[in-house]
Motif scaffolding. Structure first.
Motif, PDB file in Angstrom:
ATOM      1  N   PHE B 284       0.831  -1.206   0.000  1.00  0.00           N
ATOM      2  CA  PHE B 284       0.000   0.000   0.000  1.00  0.00           C
ATOM      3  C   PHE B 284       0.863   1.253   0.000  1.00  0.00           C
ATOM      4  CE2 PHE B 284      -3.761  -2.465   1.653  1.00  0.00           C
ATOM      5  CZ  PHE B 284      -4.524  -2.224   0.536  1.00  0.00           C
ATOM      6  N   ASN B 285       1.985   1.208   0.743  1.00  0.00           N
ATOM      7  CA  ASN B 285       2.865   2.368   0.794  1.00  0.00           C
ATOM      8  C   ASN B 285       3.369   2.736  -0.593  1.00  0.00           C
ATOM      9  OD1 ASN B 285       2.596   2.690   3.475  1.00  0.00           O
ATOM     10  ND2 ASN B 285       4.541   1.760   4.041  1.00  0.00           N
ATOM     11  N   VAL B 286       3.617   1.721  -1.435  1.00  0.00           N
ATOM     12  CA  VAL B 286       4.095   1.980  -2.791  1.00  0.00           C
ATOM     13  C   VAL B 286       3.037   2.761  -3.575  1.00  0.00           C
ATOM     14  CG1 VAL B 286       4.697   0.891  -4.974  1.00  0.00           C
ATOM     15  CG2 VAL B 286       5.629   0.001  -2.832  1.00  0.00           C
ATOM     16  N   PHE B 287       1.761   2.333  -3.419  1.00  0.00           N
ATOM     17  CA  PHE B 287       0.693   3.056  -4.140  1.00  0.00           C
ATOM     18  C   PHE B 287       0.440   4.411  -3.485  1.00  0.00           C
ATOM     19  CE2 PHE B 287      -0.200  -1.320  -5.368  1.00  0.00           C
ATOM     20  CZ  PHE B 287      -0.275  -1.172  -6.743  1.00  0.00           C
ATOM     21  N   ALA B 289      -2.188   5.932  -2.414  1.00  0.00           N
ATOM     22  CA  ALA B 289      -3.227   6.737  -3.059  1.00  0.00           C
ATOM     23  C   ALA B 289      -3.989   7.604  -2.074  1.00  0.00           C
ATOM     24  CB  ALA B 289      -4.202   5.836  -3.803  1.00  0.00           C
ATOM     25  N   MET B 293      -3.180   4.709   3.192  1.00  0.00           N
ATOM     26  CA  MET B 293      -2.219   3.810   2.552  1.00  0.00           C
ATOM     27  C   MET B 293      -0.785   4.190   2.872  1.00  0.00           C
ATOM     28  SD  MET B 293      -3.734   2.996  -1.182  1.00  0.00           S
ATOM     29  CE  MET B 293      -5.364   2.359  -1.438  1.00  0.00           C
ATOM     30  N   GLN B 294      -0.593   5.450   3.324  1.00  0.00           N
ATOM     31  CA  GLN B 294       0.775   5.897   3.564  1.00  0.00           C
ATOM     32  C   GLN B 294       1.263   5.599   4.977  1.00  0.00           C
ATOM     33  OE1 GLN B 294       0.231   9.951   2.513  1.00  0.00           O
ATOM     34  NE2 GLN B 294      -0.067   9.470   0.350  1.00  0.00           N
TER      35      GLN B 294
END
Lengths: 217, 388
Positions: B284-287, B289, B293-294
């Motif tokens: 999720f961190n990669v996305f 959004a 997610m961060q």
């Protein structure tokens, strides 16, 4: 099976009564044959639609049994399913139109499930298993019996789901307001389909523990 | 102790076959083995019987839950006094929490054991010990404001439909404690979600000190109020609103170490749940959004019931996978689904409960395929050998 030696069988002979009452308990279409589960989950949130649904299915099962039984010797075996479906579909359309004309709100609630009576396994099952090999009157009685057997279970489920899920019976509040003030809450899960399945499970459980003969080894 | 043993021996014949209370045989057995280690020995074959029976295994899990319970009591008192703006000491907090939590514990035990004893009497089984742990887990996953009658209804439902219909302890496919929580979650959503249920006496209209909202970190995260989430150290200590037993990761880790040292719980499941959670958070961190997610992996794992579920719920030996490879897969998927449900579905802020229940249903399937693939691999080896 048809009894060819006795052409003038009285309507309420022992055998016919057995056809009528068998599906109520020991040969119940839902709890024993496990047919018609889909609609039993869908239309049992409240009692009123459940009762209307039970009546509709009883009428369709009874009359399709009667008609197919009249035709049983003239239907070619290879296309019998098609003929049966035509008869059932016609009856369902009639029932659907009657519901729309007289009880529009319930008809709205039942939505597609009236149309889906066509695919209800109980009806096809009775046509194949009974009406194709029996005389019209026993077939008609058998249809009524199975329709009521289906209806009993539907109404029992709907009773518990409506009572526990929204605190009502047939749309009337039965749980006094003082209960709510004391902290009682309606059980929201009873309105969801999983609890209908569990309610059916409980009915089957009760039935089998009362009749040990039903327990499979 | 000796007097007690003598008394039990004296009344034992009355409960044996033909005795006055022979119908209550299993009830007597339950109390006897609870008080004393059973003297059962194996007569035939070379089977060694360990004196650690199910009852002792369960007792160790209950001991491992004590730190979380005591911290939970303290936290209940602490949150209450903070919400009304009173300063307190540790004893006052603990006493207040004790008074609020103990009724839930007692109600859960009484309901569950009543159902268990009734079924044991009807079926003429021994009373099983499984409920010792379940009865302790149920209060720990409840909000403190839960009405007691709901605990009764949900516990009875979970024990009857989660356990007894499948044949009792050891046969259940779902974790009964989680089933209790899930039942309340779906049946009475208003008492187990929102900001006001986690602090005693708090309602949406009650007066609180400025700045006190009662929102859990999970609720903050779901509403993207990331800056309101406490720092990792506070999350770890657990001085935050939440279900009674899940707030303090410190207390849970003490419990986890007891379970791991005694070898009661399975380290593979615990470990892989956490790996799965971290992995999913990194994806999720990669996305990235949305703000949820961060959130960093450490915070994700310290938030909500993730740790509690990983240590006490996922490791339930009955509902988890049995094969070693299966346990890794089972754990990984629990961790991944928990974060997935949390982040992507704000309607279910706590994904851990649903993800463990979901994987409970899949655990036998995982085992089946692990065993099948093992058979296939070994068969291959066998045919090669036979050809050569």
């Amino acid at each position: 099976m048809a009894n060819s030696t006795n052409d003038k069988e009285p309507i309420f002979s022992v055998k016919n009564l057995k056809n009528l009452t068998g599906p109520f308990n020991l040969n119940n279409p839902i709890t024993i044959q496990v047919l018609g589960i889909c609609s039993a989950l869908a239309v049992t949130v409240q009692m009123k639609p459940a009762i209307v649904m039970a009546l509709s299915v009883t009428i369709v099962t009874a009359f399709s049994n009667l008609i197919i039984s009249f035709l049983r010797n003239t239907i070619p075996t290879s296309i019998r399913i098609i003929v049966q479906l035509v008869v059932v579909a016609t009856l369902v359309i009639i029932v659907d139109q009657v519901l729309k004309a007289y009880v529009y709100d319930v008809s709205k609630k039942l939505s597609v499930f009236v149309g889906l009576i066509i695919t209800n396994c109980i009806i096809m099952g009775r046509l194949e298993a009974f009406a194709m090999g029996n005389k019209p009157i026993p077939s008609f009685i058998d249809g009524i019996g199975n329709g009521i057997g289906y209806g009993i279970i539907l109404v029992i489920i709907a009773f518990f789901r409506e009572l526990l899920g929204s605190g009502k019976i047939l749309g009337m509040s039965v749980i006094p307001p003082s209960f709510y003030e004391m902290g009682y809450r309606d059980n929201g899960m009873m309105i969801l389909p999983p609890m209908a399945l569990i309610t059916i499970g409980v009915i089957i459980w009760v039935q089998r523990s009362r009749n040990k003969s039903l327990i499979e080894k | 102790m000796k007097a007690l043993r003598k008394y039990l021996d004296k009344i034992k014949p009355q409960f044996s076959e033909g005795g006055k209370f022979s119908k209550l045989h299993s009830t007597f057995g339950a109390f006897e083995t609870f008080l004393f280690v059973p003297d059962k020995v194996t007569y035939k074959g070379a089977h060694i019987r360990d004196s650690i029976d199910l009852k002792r295994t369960m007792s160790i899990v209950v001991i491992a839950l004590i730190p979380a319970l005591i911290f939970g009591m303290w936290n209940v008192g602490r949150q209450y006094y903070v919400s009304i703006g009173e300063s307190t000491d540790i004893i006052k907090n603990l006493w207040f929490g004790f008074l609020k939590v103990m009724p839930i514990v007692i109600v859960s035990y009484v309901t569950g054991l009543t159902v268990e004893f009734i079924f044991a009497q009807i079926r003429k089984h021994e009373v099983n010990e499984g409920f010792l742990v379940t009865g302790m887990l149920i209060p720990l996953v409840m909000p403190v404001n839960i009405p007691l009658w709901m605990v009764v209804v949900a516990t009875a439902f979970a024990v009857v439909f989660g356990k007894e219909v499948f044949g009792g302890t050891g046969m259940n496919i779902f974790n009964p404690a989680l089933l209790t929580r899930a039942f309340i979650f779906f049946a009475y959503p208003s008492v187990i979600s929102g900001d006001s249920v986690w602090t005693y006496g708090l309602t949406s209209t009650s007066k609180v000190v400025d700045g006190f909202s009662g929102a859990t970190p999970m609720a903050n995260a779901a509403s993207y109020a990331i800056d309101k989430i406490p720092d990792n150290f506070t999350l770890f200590l657990g001085n935050i609103p939440g279900s009674i037993g899940e707030t303090s990761k410190l207390a849970i880790l003490i419990g986890a170490s007891i379970l791991l040292i005694t070898g009661i719980a399975n380290w593979r499941v615990m470990f892989s749940v956490i790996i799965g959670g971290v992995g999913m958070t990194l994806i999720f961190n990669v996305f990235g959004a949305n703000p949820y997610m961060q959130i960093s992996p450490l915070t994700q794992i310290l938030m909500g019931g993730f740790m509690f579920g990983a240590v006490f719920m996922a490791t339930d030996p009955v509902t988890a996978s049995q094969t070693h490879t299966g346990q890794y897969i089972y754990g990984l998927l629990i961790g991944m689904f928990a974060i997935l449900i949390r982040v992507l579905n704000p309607a279910y802020p706590e994904g851990m409960m649903l993800s463990i229940l979901l994987m409970n249903a899949f655990a036998p399937l995982i085992d089946h395929y692990v065993i099948e693939s093992n058979i296939k691999r070994r068969l291959k080896r066998a045919t090669i050998n036979s050809k050569s």
